[in-house]
Design an enzyme around this catalytic site. Structure first.
Site, PDB file in Angstrom:
ATOM      1  N   CYS A  64      -4.764   0.888   5.284  1.00  0.00           N
ATOM      2  CA  CYS A  64      -4.095   1.686   6.274  1.00  0.00           C
ATOM      3  C   CYS A  64      -5.011   3.129   6.332  1.00  0.00           C
ATOM      4  CB  CYS A  64      -2.818   2.399   5.500  1.00  0.00           C
ATOM      5  SG  CYS A  64      -1.907   3.726   6.337  1.00  0.00           S
ATOM      6  N   CYS A  67      -3.384   6.714   5.733  1.00  0.00           N
ATOM      7  CA  CYS A  67      -3.215   6.876   4.452  1.00  0.00           C
ATOM      8  C   CYS A  67      -4.543   7.509   3.625  1.00  0.00           C
ATOM      9  CB  CYS A  67      -2.968   5.515   3.622  1.00  0.00           C
ATOM     10  SG  CYS A  67      -1.269   4.704   4.217  1.00  0.00           S
TER      11      CYS A  67
END
Length: 189
Positions: A64, A67
């Site tokens: 991600c 993230c």
């Protein structure tokens, strides 16, 4: 030219989908679902181990991109509020793997990391109704949900108030500078 337009539309839709799905799914005031997960060394932790403390859970995965961008801000919150009693827990939904371990070590992340597996079908992600990441959950001392959603949507003032901390212009500037370095303006939100 058409390929470029199609590509831009696809990127916009993907970002919109992630933003839409990372909004709050569990209602504020509801009990946080219990879980038991292991850290990198294999030690098990249960959410009930942290009863009586404020907890910030950061759901993430090594694949991600957003993230990875937001994780230094989560680390900053840990450094600022950890000594006051905030437990920060990174819950990786993809399972223990070399990429996750490397990211934690390479970025000198110092808060607790726990691991589930199955991505969005992992038991913990399902309990918390995680449909998009990054996703943060702020839990009070009685383990009721105070906030769930995108990490950018948690005002630092909310966390500061839990510990009776008054934010100064220096703190506000520090957070602002962090997001400017990441290419995001707080004024755009």
């Amino acid at each position: 030219m058409y390929l470029n337009i199609i590509l831009r539309v696809c990127v916009f839709l993907c970002i919109s989908f992630l933003q839409f799905n990372s909004t709050a799914q569990l209602s504020e005031g509801s009990m946080a679902p219990s879980f038991t997960l292991e850290d990198l060394s294999g030690k098990s932790y249960n959410l009930s181990d942290f009863k009586g403390k404020y907890v910030l859970i950061d759901f993430w995965a090594s694949w991600c991109g957003p993230c990875k961008v937001y994780s230094p801000e989560i680390q900053r919150l840990h450094e600022r509020y950890g000594p006051l009693g905030l437990e920060v827990i990174g819950v990786n939904i993809e399972g223990k793997n070399i990429k996750a371990r490397s990211f934690i070590e390479d970025n000198d992340m110092k808060f607790l990391f726990l691991f589930d597996k199955g991505d969005f079908e992992s038991p913990t992600a399902r309990k918390y109704q995680i449909q998009g990441i990054p996703n943060a959950v702020l839990i009070d001392k009685e383990q009721r949900i105070l906030f769930q959603g995108h990490p950018l949507d948690i005002p630092e003032e909310t966390i500061a108030e839990l510990f009776n901390v008054t934010l100064t212009n220096e703190h506000t500037q520090e957070a602002y500078d962090f997001w400017i370095r990441k290419g995001t303006s707080l004024d755009d939100n």
